[in-house]
Design an enzyme around this catalytic site. Structure first.
Site, short mmCIF file in Angstrom:
data_model
loop_
_atom_site.label_atom_id
_atom_site.label_comp_id
_atom_site.label_asym_id
_atom_site.label_seq_id
_atom_site.Cartn_x
_atom_site.Cartn_y
_atom_site.Cartn_z
N HIS A 37 0.88 -1.11 -0.04
CA HIS A 37 -0.06 0.05 0.16
C HIS A 37 0.87 1.33 -0.03
CE1 HIS A 37 -4.14 -1.48 1.40
NE2 HIS A 37 -3.63 -2.17 0.31
N LYS B 177 0.96 0.12 15.03
CA LYS B 177 2.31 0.09 15.48
C LYS B 177 2.49 -1.13 16.51
CE LYS B 177 4.21 3.60 13.58
NZ LYS B 177 3.71 3.00 12.15
N TYR C 133 3.61 6.61 9.91
CA TYR C 133 2.82 5.47 9.67
C TYR C 133 3.82 4.37 8.81
CZ TYR C 133 -1.27 3.17 8.25
OH TYR C 133 -2.33 2.23 8.45
N PRO D 267 -4.36 0.58 18.75
CA PRO D 267 -4.17 0.14 17.18
C PRO D 267 -4.50 1.31 16.07
CG PRO D 267 -6.25 -0.42 17.77
CD PRO D 267 -5.58 0.39 19.00
N TYR E 158 -9.31 6.12 6.94
CA TYR E 158 -9.54 6.53 8.30
C TYR E 158 -10.49 7.52 8.36
CZ TYR E 158 -5.28 3.84 9.59
OH TYR E 158 -4.23 3.04 9.80
C1 LIG Z 1 -7.32 -7.94 20.54
C2 LIG Z 1 -6.09 -7.44 19.79
C3 LIG Z 1 -6.02 -6.62 18.69
C4 LIG Z 1 -5.00 -6.08 18.04
N1 LIG Z 1 -5.21 -5.48 16.82
C5 LIG Z 1 -4.11 -4.76 16.52
C6 LIG Z 1 -4.24 -4.15 15.00
O1 LIG Z 1 -5.39 -4.00 14.42
N2 LIG Z 1 -3.04 -3.28 14.62
C7 LIG Z 1 -1.88 -3.26 15.25
O2 LIG Z 1 -1.05 -3.05 14.88
N3 LIG Z 1 -1.59 -4.00 16.37
C8 LIG Z 1 -2.92 -4.83 17.00
N4 LIG Z 1 -2.83 -5.32 18.20
C9 LIG Z 1 -1.59 -5.22 18.72
C10 LIG Z 1 -0.67 -6.37 17.98
O3 LIG Z 1 -1.36 -7.55 17.61
C11 LIG Z 1 0.43 -6.73 19.17
O4 LIG Z 1 1.15 -5.58 19.45
C12 LIG Z 1 1.28 -8.09 18.64
O5 LIG Z 1 0.69 -9.18 18.91
C13 LIG Z 1 2.56 -8.06 19.83
O6 LIG Z 1 3.16 -9.31 19.57
P1 LIG Z 1 3.66 -9.87 20.80
O7 LIG Z 1 4.50 -11.07 20.26
O8 LIG Z 1 4.54 -8.95 21.62
O9 LIG Z 1 2.52 -10.31 21.66
P2 LIG Z 1 1.42 -11.41 21.38
O10 LIG Z 1 1.06 -11.40 20.12
O11 LIG Z 1 0.59 -10.99 22.62
O12 LIG Z 1 2.11 -12.80 21.88
C14 LIG Z 1 2.38 -13.00 23.37
C15 LIG Z 1 2.40 -14.51 23.24
O13 LIG Z 1 2.89 -15.19 24.67
C16 LIG Z 1 1.90 -16.02 24.92
N5 LIG Z 1 2.28 -16.05 26.65
C17 LIG Z 1 1.63 -15.32 27.50
N6 LIG Z 1 1.62 -15.59 28.79
C18 LIG Z 1 2.71 -16.85 28.61
C19 LIG Z 1 3.18 -17.57 29.71
N7 LIG Z 1 3.11 -17.38 30.92
N8 LIG Z 1 4.00 -18.74 29.24
C20 LIG Z 1 4.07 -18.96 27.69
N9 LIG Z 1 3.59 -18.34 26.84
C21 LIG Z 1 2.65 -17.12 27.29
C22 LIG Z 1 0.69 -15.83 24.48
O14 LIG Z 1 -0.27 -16.84 24.31
C23 LIG Z 1 1.18 -15.24 23.24
O15 LIG Z 1 1.23 -16.29 22.09
C24 LIG Z 1 -3.85 -6.20 18.82
C25 LIG Z 1 -3.82 -6.59 20.01
C26 LIG Z 1 -4.87 -7.41 20.53
C27 LIG Z 1 -4.85 -8.03 21.86
#
Ligand SMILES: Cc1cc2nc3c(=O)[nH]c(=O)nc-3n(C[C@H](O)[C@H](O)[C@H](O)COP(=O)(O)OP(=O)(O)OC[C@H]3O[C@@H](n4cnc5c(N)ncnc54)[C@H](O)[C@@H]3O)c2cc1C
Length: 391
Positions: free
Chosen positions: A72, A297, A385, A293, A201
């Site tokens: 995009h 980011k 962005y 969101p 947006y």
């Molecule tokens: C509902 C929702 C919608 C979102 N929508 C957007 C969006 O539209 N655009 C955007 O940019 N961002 C969005 N985000 C944010 C984005 O998805 C996150 O920033 C991203 O997933 C971060 O990745 P991460 O690996 O740090 O964490 P996560 O993806 O949360 O991964 C963490 C992992 O750790 C595991 N875990 C937790 N505790 C334990 C434990 N004790 N032992 C072992 N494993 C564990 C979890 O099961 C999970 O798989 C959204 C977040 C949520 C919650």
């Protein structure tokens, strides 16, 4: 069990870190509390910054993204029935973003890890990190009904916003910066081609709306709703009617409707946990920071953190110097705070607070008019962005 880097969590942060370390010849073990299907189907982010795309490609995880991801070159801002396109490459010297869902990024990285990488244990829940400030930190975890211990040289908490890793940092060393917003996003997935070929947006007196997509045949749309809304309160036709109102324009643009296959509400929060490191425990991704969101980011910040950690550990392996590892928290937080600022600006620019005054409404329109008429203002948005530099 023993490994060099114990990684808690198989979201984008943990999975990409395992891949980067594997490519650098550093062994790791990933512990993930949920099962594989759950991790691969959890609907979340969908916009990859240019830097994230480059990192996935360089890590050997970009093949399907390059085939199926949608490049995009801009977004559309919509307000007062008007439309304004922001052209990213023209404003940023060629940068763009790619629409490729987080679910797909995770599927690609899981497949690679299981084929080529170190152990990735599903349904392995970390219970605690011990000895973070010693030379041999340990993760206590439960897997297949048994408690076990993973001895590590380093532990990286990639365990999201409700994880256990950050609890291992003594509370007197921690500062938390937080803001919750009095609204959330009702998000839907719909089996209908997107009604526009770029994200839209929309700022509207009834609240914010976002038109996004997962593929050429699947739309992802969002409505600003009051905090605490239950998705079940909204009927499908009611959602489409409200989206139509908020995207209204003076031209003949129309919103195509289709069957809604998923509906959920995401709360909006800004959160930063400082520091992101204590001894040999490092935090990455949502474990250390949350952004609303609006700026797309969250996932990209997680990528920035693990790129920084993997680079710092590789540097230490090659030179013997822990200089970059010691600087990890400060290095990441510089980028994190820029993303927090950008996400906050986008959120307050486009959402209508429940107690918004007519003065604030006019200010929002003035900010949007400024974006539509000033290349300097537009460039600032386009740079934010498409992403702040890693490291
Ligand atoms: C509902 C929702 C919608 C979102 N929508 C957007 C969006 O539209 N655009 C955007 O940019 N961002 C969005 N985000 C944010 C984005 O998805 C996150 O920033 C991203 O997933 C971060 O990745 P991460 O690996 O740090 O964490 P996560 O993806 O949360 O991964 C963490 C992992 O750790 C595991 N875990 C937790 N505790 C334990 C434990 N004790 N032992 C072992 N494993 C564990 C979890 O099961 C999970 O798989 C959204 C977040 C949520 C919650």
């Amino acid at each position: 069990m023993r490994t060099t880097v114990g990684i808690i969590g198989a979201g984008p942060a943990g999975l990409l870190l395992a891949r980067l370390l594997h490519n650098a010849g550093i062994d790791s073990v990933v512990l993930e509390s949920r099962d594989r299907a759950y991790v691969e189907q959890r609907q979340r982010a969908g916009i990859l910054e240019q830097g994230t795309v480059d990192v996935l490609r360089a890590a050997g995880a970009g093949e399907r993204m390059d085939r199926e991801g949608l490049r995009h070159d801009g977004i559309e801002l919509r307000y007062d029935r008007k439309r304004h396109r922001v052209d990213f490459p023209a404003l940023t010297g060629g940068r763009s973003v790619t629409v490729y869902a987080q679910t797909e990024v995770c599927k690609d990285l899981i497949a690679l890890q299981l084929k080529e990488g170190g152990p990735l244990l599903f349904e392995a829940e970390a219970l605690a990190v011990e000895g973070a400030d010693t030379d041999s930190p340990r993760i206590r975890f439960r897997h297949e009904g048994r408690e076990d211990v993973l001895d590590c040289d380093y532990v990286v908490g990639c365990d999201g916003s409700w994880g256990v890793a950050r609890k291992a940092i003594p509370s007197e060393l921690v500062r938390v910066f937080e803001r919750t917003y009095p609204f959330g996003w009702l998000g839907i997935l719909a089996d209908v081609p997107p009604s526009h070929d770029e994200l839209v947006y929309a700022r509207h007196d009834r609240g914010f709306a976002l038109l996004s997509m997962r593929s050429p045949s699947v739309s992802r749309l969002y409505l600003q709703v009051p905090e605490g809304t239950d998705a079940a309160e909204w009927g499908d036709e009611e959602i489409w009617d409200e989206l139509e109102r908020r995207f209204e324009t003076d031209d003949d643009w129309t919103l195509e409707r289709g069957p809604i296959t998923q509906k959920s509400v995401t709360p909006m929060r800004s959160y930063v946990h400082e520091p992101m490191r204590h001894g040999r425990l490092f935090l990455a991704g949502d474990a250390a920071h949350i952004v609303p969101p609006t700026g797309a980011k969250g996932l990209n910040l997680a990528v920035g953190d693990v790129v920084t950690f993997a680079g710092a550990l590789t540097y230490q392996k090659e030179t013997g110097s822990a200089e970059l590892l010691d600087a990890y928290s400060e290095t990441c937080l510089r980028r994190v705070w820029q993303a927090e600022r950008f996400s906050y600006d986008m959120t307050t620019l486009l959402h209508r607070a429940p107690d918004a005054t007519p003065f604030e409404d006019r200010l929002q329109i003035a900010r949007l008019e400024r974006l539509a008429s000033s290349e300097a203002a537009e460039t600032d948005l386009a740079e934010g962005y498409t992403g702040f530099p890693f490291g």
